[in-house]
Design a protein around this motif. Structure first.
Motif, PDB file in Angstrom:
ATOM      1  N   LEU A  66       2.949  -6.248   3.990  1.00 17.38           N
ATOM      2  CA  LEU A  66       4.174  -7.027   4.121  1.00 17.38           C
ATOM      3  C   LEU A  66       5.341  -6.199   4.662  1.00 17.38           C
ATOM      4  CD1 LEU A  66       3.983  -9.097   0.819  1.00 17.38           C
ATOM      5  CD2 LEU A  66       3.537  -9.906   3.152  1.00 17.38           C
ATOM      6  N   GLY A  67       5.291  -4.895   4.464  1.00 20.87           N
ATOM      7  CA  GLY A  67       6.374  -4.057   4.965  1.00 20.87           C
ATOM      8  C   GLY A  67       6.191  -2.605   4.590  1.00 20.87           C
ATOM      9  N   HIS A  68       6.165  -1.721   5.583  1.00 18.32           N
ATOM     10  CA  HIS A  68       5.999  -0.290   5.348  1.00 18.32           C
ATOM     11  C   HIS A  68       6.834   0.485   6.354  1.00 18.32           C
ATOM     12  CE1 HIS A  68       3.397  -0.213   8.897  1.00 18.32           C
ATOM     13  NE2 HIS A  68       2.755  -1.266   8.386  1.00 18.32           N
ATOM     14  N   LEU A  69       7.020   1.766   6.097  1.00 17.52           N
ATOM     15  CA  LEU A  69       7.765   2.606   7.019  1.00 17.52           C
ATOM     16  C   LEU A  69       7.072   2.623   8.379  1.00 17.52           C
ATOM     17  CD1 LEU A  69       9.085   3.492   4.313  1.00 17.52           C
ATOM     18  CD2 LEU A  69       9.235   5.791   5.284  1.00 17.52           C
ATOM     19  N   PRO A  70       7.819   2.687   9.463  1.00 19.76           N
ATOM     20  CA  PRO A  70       7.216   2.649  10.799  1.00 19.76           C
ATOM     21  C   PRO A  70       6.160   3.739  10.991  1.00 19.76           C
ATOM     22  CG  PRO A  70       9.587   2.381  10.952  1.00 19.76           C
ATOM     23  CD  PRO A  70       9.299   2.728   9.530  1.00 19.76           C
ATOM     24  N   GLY A  71       4.969   3.313  11.382  1.00 22.54           N
ATOM     25  CA  GLY A  71       3.890   4.252  11.653  1.00 22.54           C
ATOM     26  C   GLY A  71       3.112   4.706  10.443  1.00 22.54           C
ATOM     27  N   ALA A  72       3.484   4.247   9.252  1.00 21.98           N
ATOM     28  CA  ALA A  72       2.811   4.708   8.042  1.00 21.98           C
ATOM     29  C   ALA A  72       1.417   4.103   7.919  1.00 21.98           C
ATOM     30  CB  ALA A  72       3.629   4.354   6.809  1.00 21.98           C
ATOM     31  N   LEU A  73       0.471   4.907   7.446  1.00 23.14           N
ATOM     32  CA  LEU A  73      -0.883   4.437   7.174  1.00 23.14           C
ATOM     33  C   LEU A  73      -1.044   4.235   5.674  1.00 23.14           C
ATOM     34  CD1 LEU A  73      -1.228   6.713   9.702  1.00 23.14           C
ATOM     35  CD2 LEU A  73      -3.471   5.609   9.637  1.00 23.14           C
ATOM     36  N   PHE A  74      -1.825   3.244   5.294  1.00 23.28           N
ATOM     37  CA  PHE A  74      -2.024   2.978   3.875  1.00 23.28           C
ATOM     38  C   PHE A  74      -3.107   3.896   3.309  1.00 23.28           C
ATOM     39  CE2 PHE A  74      -4.254   0.740   0.411  1.00 23.28           C
ATOM     40  CZ  PHE A  74      -3.212   0.715  -0.496  1.00 23.28           C
ATOM     41  N   VAL A  75      -2.843   4.421   2.120  1.00 24.21           N
ATOM     42  CA  VAL A  75      -3.791   5.259   1.388  1.00 24.21           C
ATOM     43  C   VAL A  75      -4.187   4.532   0.118  1.00 24.21           C
ATOM     44  CG1 VAL A  75      -4.098   7.426   0.156  1.00 24.21           C
ATOM     45  CG2 VAL A  75      -2.841   7.398   2.316  1.00 24.21           C
ATOM     46  N   ASP A  76      -5.476   4.331  -0.060  1.00 22.06           N
ATOM     47  CA  ASP A  76      -6.003   3.664  -1.245  1.00 22.06           C
ATOM     48  C   ASP A  76      -6.285   4.712  -2.309  1.00 22.06           C
ATOM     49  OD1 ASP A  76      -7.780   2.447  -3.167  1.00 22.06           O
ATOM     50  OD2 ASP A  76      -8.182   0.865  -1.703  1.00 22.06           O
ATOM     51  N   LEU A  77      -5.471   4.732  -3.359  1.00 23.30           N
ATOM     52  CA  LEU A  77      -5.612   5.768  -4.374  1.00 23.30           C
ATOM     53  C   LEU A  77      -6.978   5.733  -5.045  1.00 23.30           C
ATOM     54  CD1 LEU A  77      -2.929   7.064  -6.772  1.00 23.30           C
ATOM     55  CD2 LEU A  77      -5.139   6.442  -7.723  1.00 23.30           C
ATOM     56  N   GLU A  78      -7.489   4.538  -5.307  1.00 28.21           N
ATOM     57  CA  GLU A  78      -8.786   4.425  -5.989  1.00 28.21           C
ATOM     58  C   GLU A  78      -9.932   4.871  -5.089  1.00 28.21           C
ATOM     59  OE1 GLU A  78      -9.085   3.353  -9.118  1.00 28.21           O
ATOM     60  OE2 GLU A  78      -7.181   2.351  -9.552  1.00 28.21           O
ATOM     61  N   ARG A  79      -9.860   4.516  -3.813  1.00 29.42           N
ATOM     62  CA  ARG A  79     -10.968   4.809  -2.905  1.00 29.42           C
ATOM     63  C   ARG A  79     -10.857   6.185  -2.254  1.00 29.42           C
ATOM     64  NH1 ARG A  79     -11.174   1.629   2.645  1.00 29.42           N
ATOM     65  NH2 ARG A  79      -9.573   3.201   3.054  1.00 29.42           N
ATOM     66  N   ASP A  80      -9.650   6.534  -1.802  1.00 26.51           N
ATOM     67  CA  ASP A  80      -9.463   7.741  -1.005  1.00 26.51           C
ATOM     68  C   ASP A  80      -9.119   8.978  -1.833  1.00 26.51           C
ATOM     69  OD1 ASP A  80      -9.828   6.206   1.320  1.00 26.51           O
ATOM     70  OD2 ASP A  80      -7.685   5.747   1.444  1.00 26.51           O
ATOM     71  N   LEU A  81      -8.434   8.783  -2.949  1.00 29.91           N
ATOM     72  CA  LEU A  81      -7.894   9.917  -3.702  1.00 29.91           C
ATOM     73  C   LEU A  81      -8.591  10.133  -5.035  1.00 29.91           C
ATOM     74  CD1 LEU A  81      -4.072   9.336  -3.075  1.00 29.91           C
ATOM     75  CD2 LEU A  81      -5.710  10.600  -1.665  1.00 29.91           C
ATOM     76  N   SER A  82      -9.707   9.455  -5.256  1.00 31.56           N
ATOM     77  CA  SER A  82     -10.435   9.568  -6.528  1.00 31.56           C
ATOM     78  C   SER A  82     -11.926   9.439  -6.277  1.00 31.56           C
ATOM     79  CB  SER A  82     -10.010   8.468  -7.513  1.00 31.56           C
ATOM     80  OG  SER A  82      -8.620   8.428  -7.691  1.00 31.56           O
ATOM     81  N   ALA A 124      17.817   2.136   1.541  1.00 32.77           N
ATOM     82  CA  ALA A 124      19.223   2.432   1.278  1.00 32.77           C
ATOM     83  C   ALA A 124      19.841   3.264   2.391  1.00 32.77           C
ATOM     84  CB  ALA A 124      19.362   3.155  -0.058  1.00 32.77           C
ATOM     85  N   ALA A 125      19.006   4.061   3.079  1.00 31.36           N
ATOM     86  CA  ALA A 125      19.498   4.891   4.184  1.00 31.36           C
ATOM     87  C   ALA A 125      19.515   4.134   5.509  1.00 31.36           C
ATOM     88  CB  ALA A 125      18.636   6.141   4.312  1.00 31.36           C
ATOM     89  N   GLY A 126      19.218   2.836   5.459  1.00 33.79           N
ATOM     90  CA  GLY A 126      19.248   2.024   6.668  1.00 33.79           C
ATOM     91  C   GLY A 126      17.952   2.002   7.443  1.00 33.79           C
ATOM     92  N   GLY A 127      16.870   2.492   6.832  1.00 31.45           N
ATOM     93  CA  GLY A 127      15.580   2.489   7.501  1.00 31.45           C
ATOM     94  C   GLY A 127      15.002   1.086   7.627  1.00 31.45           C
ATOM     95  N   ILE A 128      14.219   0.873   8.674  1.00 31.14           N
ATOM     96  CA  ILE A 128      13.581  -0.421   8.884  1.00 31.14           C
ATOM     97  C   ILE A 128      12.130  -0.372   8.411  1.00 31.14           C
ATOM     98  CG2 ILE A 128      15.059  -0.939  10.853  1.00 31.14           C
ATOM     99  CD1 ILE A 128      12.601  -0.296  12.651  1.00 31.14           C
ATOM    100  N   LEU A 129      11.520  -1.548   8.269  1.00 33.13           N
ATOM    101  CA  LEU A 129      10.125  -1.658   7.893  1.00 33.13           C
ATOM    102  C   LEU A 129       9.348  -2.374   8.990  1.00 33.13           C
ATOM    103  CD1 LEU A 129      10.361  -2.750   4.135  1.00 33.13           C
ATOM    104  CD2 LEU A 129      10.198  -0.428   5.070  1.00 33.13           C
ATOM    105  N   GLU A 130       8.060  -2.074   9.075  1.00 38.30           N
ATOM    106  CA  GLU A 130       7.123  -2.785   9.922  1.00 38.30           C
ATOM    107  C   GLU A 130       6.096  -3.479   9.044  1.00 38.30           C
ATOM    108  OE1 GLU A 130       7.046   0.288  13.753  1.00 38.30           O
ATOM    109  OE2 GLU A 130       5.341   0.215  12.361  1.00 38.30           O
ATOM    110  N   ASP A 131       5.451  -4.507   9.563  1.00 38.83           N
ATOM    111  CA  ASP A 131       4.378  -5.137   8.804  1.00 38.83           C
ATOM    112  C   ASP A 131       3.049  -4.922   9.512  1.00 38.83           C
ATOM    113  OD1 ASP A 131       4.505  -6.845  10.959  1.00 38.83           O
ATOM    114  OD2 ASP A 131       5.270  -8.551   9.836  1.00 38.83           O
ATOM    115  N   GLY A 132       1.970  -5.332   8.857  1.00 40.41           N
ATOM    116  CA  GLY A 132       0.641  -5.174   9.437  1.00 40.41           C
ATOM    117  C   GLY A 132       0.102  -3.762   9.291  1.00 40.41           C
TER     118      GLY A 132
END
Length: 288
Positions: free
Chosen positions: A47-63, A134-142
């Motif tokens: 629904l909304g993340h920092l521009p260019g950010a990739l999602f990390v699945d804590l259960e799958r990727d970090l455990s 709060a710093a005025g950053g925008i979000l991207e979706d998808g």
């Protein structure tokens, strides 16, 4: 290192991150939203993340897979972590920034694991998603797609201990329990099989590392908080929590004041599942 440089080695401010993302600086940005109440952080990411950010699945990727013998969030093996890091597009030498929407309490797991695997430049966005907005950053979706990276990881670049190690630590070092005070005292245990804490452990809940705006407290405040728990830069320290996730946040807070602490990955979920391990209740005070 100075206090400021210690902090900047662990944390990045939203304004600095905005500047970095506005330039051609190569940077890998990871969204590590997760909580016990809602472990599926991908829905919020989509629904909304920092521009260019990739999602990390804590259960799958970090455990690794949970078990009573290893705990609810065992460390992944290095091959699993390396495969995930390459999927996120990380090359050798890349700087990485991790964030969440909970003051870094889940993002710190990625921070710690990547540091453990040998990625030297990993920082947590101080204040997370809220500070970015709060710093005025925008979000991207998808979802974001990137080319695979070629990073090579190796284990052991951050200290780790086990159940025997934490059992032996009180008396010559400090064992920190990062869970909520009521769980530490043994008043309640909503997740694991037995209530209480590892004998000799001192309670400093992870939430005490943060201000009301979900940013880390100042170095002066953190130094005093941990001095009250018997910890300074000369102390042998290990940290545990429920399953080794929020303990990484405590380790990050300690790093900002020059204290290097070991992680007990199995944490209370492993300790409490072993009937041969003793359990203490109530409040324990620092011995020194």
């Amino acid at each position: 290192m100075t206090e400021e440089s210690l902090r900047r080695a662990v944390l990045v401010e939203a304004e600095e991150l905005r500047t970095l993302l506005a330039t051609d600086t190569r940077l890998v940005l990871l969204d590590v939203r997760w909580s016990l109440a809602d472990p599926d952080g991908h829905r919020a990411y989509s629904l909304g993340h920092l521009p260019g950010a990739l999602f990390v699945d804590l259960e799958r990727d970090l455990s690794a897979s949970p078990s009573p013998e290893a705990g609810r969030h065992p460390l992944p093996d290095i091959e699993q972590l390396q495969a995930a890091a390459r999927r996120w597009g990380i090359d050798d030498g890349d700087p990485v920034v991790v964030y969440d929407d909970s003051g870094g309490t889940s993002a710190a797991r990625a921070w710690w694991l990547l540091r453990w695997g040998g990625v030297a430049d990993v920082r947590i966005l101080d204040g997370g998603l809220q500070a970015w907005l709060a710093a005025g950053g925008i979000l991207e979706d998808g979802d974001v797609q990137v080319a695979p990276g070629d990073v090579v990881l190796s284990p052991g670049h951050m200290p780790v201990t086990d159940a025997d190690g934490v059992a032996d630590l009180p008396g010559h070092g400090v064992l920190l329990d990062a869970r909520a005070e009521e769980r530490y005292r043994g008043d309640e245990e909503p997740i694991d099989r037995r209530a209480g804490h590892v004998p000799g452990a001192v309670n400093v809940p992870t939430v005490r590392n943060l201000r009301e705006d979900s940013r880390f407290k100042s170095e002066t405040e953190l130094a005093q908080q941990y001095a009250d728990a018997g910890v300074d830069a000369r102390t042998d320290v290990a940290v545990y929590c429920g399953s080794g996730v929020t303990a990484a946040h405590e380790i990050a807070a300690l790093e900002t004041i020059g204290v290097h602490a070991a992680l007990y990955p199995g944490s209370w979920s492993q300790w409490s599942a072993d009937d041969d391990r003793p359990v203490a209740t109530g409040i324990e005070r620092p011995t020194s």
